[in-house]
Design a protein around this motif. Structure first.
Motif, mmCIF file in Angstrom:
data_model
loop_
_atom_site.group_PDB
_atom_site.id
_atom_site.type_symbol
_atom_site.label_atom_id
_atom_site.label_comp_id
_atom_site.label_asym_id
_atom_site.label_seq_id
_atom_site.Cartn_x
_atom_site.Cartn_y
_atom_site.Cartn_z
ATOM 1 N N LEU B 57 0.883 -1.168 0.000
ATOM 2 C CA LEU B 57 0.000 0.000 0.000
ATOM 3 C C LEU B 57 0.919 1.215 0.000
ATOM 4 O O LEU B 57 1.591 1.487 0.978
ATOM 5 C CB LEU B 57 -0.882 -0.017 1.254
ATOM 6 C CG LEU B 57 -1.750 1.208 1.504
ATOM 7 C CD1 LEU B 57 -2.823 1.332 0.447
ATOM 8 C CD2 LEU B 57 -2.376 1.135 2.875
ATOM 9 N N LEU B 60 -2.186 6.090 1.642
ATOM 10 C CA LEU B 60 -3.594 6.119 2.002
ATOM 11 C C LEU B 60 -3.894 7.555 2.404
ATOM 12 O O LEU B 60 -3.287 8.080 3.334
ATOM 13 C CB LEU B 60 -3.858 5.161 3.169
ATOM 14 C CG LEU B 60 -5.296 4.934 3.629
ATOM 15 C CD1 LEU B 60 -5.405 3.577 4.286
ATOM 16 C CD2 LEU B 60 -5.770 5.989 4.589
ATOM 17 N N TYR B 75 -6.764 4.934 -1.822
ATOM 18 C CA TYR B 75 -5.714 3.935 -1.601
ATOM 19 C C TYR B 75 -4.898 3.829 -2.882
ATOM 20 O O TYR B 75 -5.453 3.616 -3.955
ATOM 21 C CB TYR B 75 -6.325 2.561 -1.309
ATOM 22 C CG TYR B 75 -7.227 2.503 -0.096
ATOM 23 C CD1 TYR B 75 -8.551 2.920 -0.187
ATOM 24 C CD2 TYR B 75 -6.769 2.014 1.106
ATOM 25 C CE1 TYR B 75 -9.384 2.868 0.913
ATOM 26 C CE2 TYR B 75 -7.594 1.952 2.212
ATOM 27 C CZ TYR B 75 -8.902 2.377 2.110
ATOM 28 O OH TYR B 75 -9.721 2.327 3.202
#
Lengths: 393, 161, 183, 344
Positions: B57, B60, B75
């Motif tokens: 990831l 965010l 995201y």
């Protein structure tokens, strides 16, 4: 969060822990920071200690928070954000500027000429060296070696001199602009840089002799704060801290921006030479070796750099990007710096979010510091190489 | 390597057409808007499914869409093995902004979700440590909302200088 | 009054005063440090009696060793590190009886002793004789004491050594600590 | 020298007093000099100059200026500290260090006291230092200080063993505990024809003994790489954290006095003390004092040199080094020296 009432150290008593053999022990909660020589700024660690062994570590951040994102939205000009970007990672300001400029150029579809690109690359690689020197020096300082710190600073001064000649500033430059540069480099830039590159190589060897291969230093850093590859990726750790865990990952090579695809350099990874893969020493040595790679890039860039080119050629008069959004990431000395910029067609950004590498790297700290000793905590924080200006933004 | 369009097809095949919506008309990069309730399942699927493997990831971010009275979470995903990127968005009404956490899927989300909570007041259900991260714990308001007003006093100290 | 007498009386006052502090202080740490001065003062007395070796041994063993041990014990076993470490009076009756018996005994000894003062012999080296005695006549007790102490050390190490519950790295992010819950 | 003093002073307490403050004068002057020297050594090792301005020539007055500043500083005692112990600790620390100088033979004409257990006395009295540090650490009411104090106690108690054992090896050779006698025994003109009769040249094992002794004294004096009680990068300043002004200055003075004490002890035990390195040439009480202090200062310089070169050990590594390496080695070395004595 902070206790403003004036009183002595807080006494936090945890119930005695039964170790099963009749001896009961009690843990001590201790605040490491926000004023502590080894937290590299104003980080506060809430450590729970069993003797000198850390059983729990909770980082508390935000002491340097000034909400650069809110400032950016209020600036009413995309170009005015750049000085704020400088102040995030204040020891690698050039790289921050570069990331922001590239993000904006992609959003506005601006192409800059080669001279600008090469100067940018040289600047950001020099900045990477300066930043790594600081990281290495302060890491040595954390371990208790004072002298390497000053050796590193002597070299860092030379880089800052080059920056000062070009931009007039030594720490926060506002040099890389959207679509160009603040001004062209001075006439002796090339010779200065070449001289620095030449004089710096032997210094790396000196540093290795003095610090990297020192028995005590290795004892203090090998097998400490081991960050396994899987954990590192899951936490989103990036930069030298990730490469120290043996992950071949460098945005300059794997997601090339600017003109990094034109250079020949190696991605340095940790090999677990002195202990377990991903320990503090690996993270440290990655930085040392990366400086040599940066020198390689600088040398190639100096060779290829065109003599002609107007650095203001592509600088837009009025910055008004089309509506849209972009997430653009670059490799700063600390890792993946991402800018998430949303434009709503006005002259000020609708949203600027910086994915700061130190912020993400620091979040892995509790996971790798449990079971370490107090002295190891210092080593681990130092090896992650955080800049609190960037963590708190 | 999969493009966002292909990924959208895979996702709508798995979770249904109404769960995710492709936005490809905007400038620069397309994105997928997903339902708040499903974000956790979709995230898990994206991470674990063979051929997708979004193991990282990147970012965010919370966003406040003031005109629409909506809060959003964006995201940015990346797969270090498959080398593809994906942007997911979740849009929620401003007065009831909560969604499941993805902290257990990507640890990166731990601090980022705390930051989104701190700055936008978006609540992440199931987050193990849902405290403010940058502001003091007893700070009032969510600074990055567009309609944020700085509180006048904080513990007896004047905030506006 | 010569220098010796001066030193004697000065240190006598110190010893008695510190002993009193040690007994009557409510703070056990103060008691421990007062004990240090008492023991140190005794070492000076030995030195004044030309018993240099005994004086130094007193310093090394009692002040440098046992006292540090006592301090460690007190600091490490009390509840909390910075609570005022208080003592209180317990077992008043048995203690009084015991103290009275000791007191009577001491007074008896004091009264029954024939106090003849021997002149001090200056500059006599006692060390060689001491060493020779330890390695000849008192060889066995000396060695037995050594073995006993060794056993005591091993026993102490065994008792103190404990297996720590394994602390795993990369365990899930820890919950908020007690301090943050409080806020 | 005693006769010299007694020739113009009335005998009795005054002579004793004057006699007993000579080491204090030496310590104070030395401390001013050593702190300046440490800065210059550090500066030059780090490719810079160190203090250059105060006083003119190479900033010689910098320490004096610092001292004046320190005396003027506010004497801060933490609100929740144990005031009495907090204030007393630095004095005990310095008293312990100063009291140890009584057994050091500064020259053939001057030693504070001819006690026959000189070396043993020095070891015993310096153990007071650890008590004072525990006192400072506990009284500060600061967790970092307490950690520092704990470390000090463990470190000092452990490193006393190798120190004593290496000193024992000297005692085996000389057969006395009196430092003056030990030094006199080393005044034999030459050894092997060209070397002075210092104990370090006595046998190869003496060299090992000296190395072990030096390492152990580094730890006793809390110098890098064994400066864990202070370790400013981990424990902020250990037991010194809450101290400021002259009380902190006293701790500093103690540290430097300790360095000198242990260096002089090393010089007296292994390097012939006040004996001239050139046989009877340049010998005599005053030259003796010069040689003694010179040898001490050289060892002090080596300590500084190490400080600006090495990183710091961790607390468990410190204990490992002591218990797993230094103590067994020093015992083995002791046996070997005893054998050497029996054979030759």
């Amino acid at each position: 969060m902070t206790n403003v009432k004036e009183k002595g150290p807080e006494v936090t008593l945890t119930p005695p822990r039964d170790t099963g053999k009749g001896l009961k022990t009690q843990e001590m909660v201790i605040n490491m920071g926000p004023q502590h020589p080894s937290t590299h700024g104003v980080l506060r660690m809430e450590l729970t200690l069993d003797g000198e062994i850390v059983t729990n570590a909770i980082p508390h951040i935000g002491y340097l928070h000034r909400c650069f994102e809110k400032h950016s939205e209020a600036m009413n000009d995309y170009a005015k954000v750049i000085p704020y970007v400088d102040r995030m990672d204040y020891v690698a300001a050039m790289n921050n500027e570069l990331g922001y400029a590239i993000a904006m150029e992609r959003l506005m579809d601006i192409r800059v000429n080669d001279r600008v690109e090469y100067i940018r690359i040289i600047m950001s690689e020099l900045q990477r060296i300066a930043s790594h020197l600081l990281a290495i020096g302060t890491f040595g300082l954390d371990i208790g070696a004072f002298t390497p710190f000053l050796y590193c600073f002597i070299e860092r001064e030379k880089v800052l001199d080059i920056f000062e000649k070009a931009s007039g500033a030594r720490l926060l430059y506002n040099y890389i602009w959207i679509g160009g540069l603040m001004n062209d480099v001075p006439a002796d830039f090339k010779s200065d840089t070449a001289e620095f590159v030449k004089s710096f190589r032997p210094k790396i060897k000196e540093l290795n002799d003095l610090l990297s291969m020192n028995k005590i230093f290795i004892d203090r850093t090998a097998n400490i704060g081991v960050l396994p590859e899987k954990v590192a990726i899951n936490y989103g750790v990036s930069g030298p801290s990730l490469r120290g865990s043996g992950v071949h990952w460098d945005l300059r090579r794997d997601d090339p921006y600017s003109i990094y695809d034109r250079f020949d350099f190696d991605v340095i990874v940790g090999k677990g030479e002195m202990g377990t893969l991903g320990d503090c020493w690996d993270r440290y040595i990655v930085r040392v070796r990366e400086m040599e790679e940066s020198l390689k890039i600088i040398e190639q860039a100096l060779d290829q750099m065109p003599e002609e080119g107007d650095v203001h050629e592509a600088v837009p008069k009025k910055i008004r990007p089309p509506a849209g959004e972009i997430y653009c990431r670059t490799e700063t000395p600390r890792g993946e710096l991402g800018y998430y910029i949303i434009s709503d067609k006005s002259t000020s950004p609708f949203r600027v979010k910086a994915r700061a590498p130190s912020f993400v790297n620091l979040s892995v700290l509790p996971a790798i510091s449990i079971g370490a000793m107090v002295a190891d905590m210092v080593a681990i924080i130092g090896s992650i190489d955080i800049v609190l200006g960037e963590v708190d933004r | 390597m999969k493009t966002t369009e292909e990924l959208h097809q895979i996702l709508s095949g798995q979770f249904g057409e109404e769960a995710c919506e492709l936005k490809a008309d905007e400038k620069v990069a397309p994105w997928i808007i997903v339902k708040p309730d499903l974000i956790r399942d979709i995230a898990k699927y994206l991470r674990d499914e063979k051929g997708l493997r979004f193991d990282s990831l990147m970012c965010l971010s919370g966003v406040h869409y003031q005109k629409e009275n909506e809060l959003g979470v964006t995201y940015h995903l990346y797969s270090t093995t498959e080398k593809h990127k994906l942007t997911l968005k979740v849009i929620m009404p401003e007065d009831d902004a909560h969604l499941p956490t993805v902290e257990q899927i990507w640890k990166t989300a731990d601090w980022h979700e705390r930051e989104a909570y701190d700055m936008f007041g978006i609540r992440f259900d199931g987050h193990p440590d849902p405290r403010r991260i940058l502001c003091p714990d007893d700070w009032e308001g969510y600074p990055l909302r567009k309609d944020y007003q700085v509180q006048e006093f904080y513990r007896g100290m004047k905030v506006e200088y | 009054m010569d220098l010796f007498a001066l030193a004697f009386y000065a240190f006598a006052i110190l010893i008695v005063g510190c002993a009193a502090i040690m007994v009557f202080s409510k703070n056990i740490i103060h008691s421990a440090f007062a004990l240090m001065f008492t023991l140190g003062g005794l070492a000076v007395f030995y030195a004044l009696l030309y018993a240099g070796f005994v004086a130094v041994t007193q310093l090394l063993v009692y002040v440098g060793g046992i006292l540090v041990l006592i301090l460690f014990g007190v600091m490490l076993t009390t509840q909390g590190y910075f609570d005022k470490v208080q003592t209180r009076t317990v077992n008043l009756l048995p203690a009084t009886i015991f103290a009275a018996i000791i007191g009577i005994l001491l007074i008896f000894v004091y009264l029954s002793t024939d106090w003849t003062l021997n002149p001090l012999e200056d500059g006599e080296v006692t060390l060689t004789g001491l060493g020779e005695l330890l390695l000849t006549d008192f060889m066995l007790p000396f060695q037995v004491t050594g073995v006993l102490l060794l056993l005591a050390i091993i026993g102490a190490v065994l008792m103190a050594a404990r297996t720590r519950p394994p602390l795993q790295a990369s365990q899930p992010a820890p919950k908020a600590g007690p301090e943050s819950q409080k806020e | 020298m005693q006769q010299f003093l007694e020739s113009f002073l009335p005998a009795g307490p005054l002579v004793v007093f004057v006699f007993s403050i000579i080491p204090l004068m030496i310590i104070l002057v030395y401390a001013l000099f050593a702190i300046w020297l440490e800065r210059k050594v550090a500066g030059h090792m780090q490719d810079r100059l160190g203090p250059m301005r105060t006083g003119g020539w190479h900033g010689w007055a910098q320490t004096i200026a610092d001292l004046v500043k320190m005396i003027q500083k506010e004497d801060i005692v933490p609100a929740k500290a144990d005031r009495f112990l907090f204030k007393m600790a630095p004095f005990i620390a310095f008293a312990a260090s100063y009291a140890a100088f009584v057994a050091i033979p500064f020259s053939s004409g001057y030693i504070g006291s001819m006690i026959d257990v000189g070396v043993f006395y020095i070891v015993a009295i310096t153990s007071l230092l650890s008590v004072s540090i525990i006192m400072a650490g506990w009284a500060s009411n600061n967790k970092w200080s307490l950690l520092g104090a704990m470390r000090t106690a463990a470190q000092t108690v452990s490193y006393e063993i190798p120190t004593v054992v290496t000193i024992l090896s000297v005692i085996i050779v000389t057969g006395t505990l009196n430092l003056m006698e030990i030094t006199e025994l080393q005044s034999g003109n030459t050894f092997l024809g060209f070397l002075p009769g210092w104990l370090i040249f006595h046998s190869p094992f003496m060299v090992i003994a000296f190395v072990l002794f030096f390492i152990a004294t580094l730890a006793e004096a809390h110098r890098v790489p064994f400066d864990l009680p202070e370790s400013e990068s981990e424990l902020v300043g250990g037991y010194q954290t809450e101290y400021s002004g002259m009380r902190w200055g006293l701790f500093m003075l103690t540290e430097y006095a300790d360095m000198l004490l242990l260096s002089l002890l090393g010089a007296a035990l292994f390097f012939g003390g006040w004996n001239s390195p050139f046989g009877s040439y340049l010998d005599g009480p005053l030259w003796g004092a010069f040689w003694m202090l010179l040898k001490g200062m050289i060892l002090v310089f080596v300590m500084m040199w190490l400080r600006w070169t090495l990183p710091r050990l961790r607390v468990d590594q410190l204990m490992n080094l002591c218990w797993k390496y230094l103590i067994p080695l020093s015992f083995v070395n002791l046996v070997l020296i005893a054998l050497w004595e029996m054979i030759f």
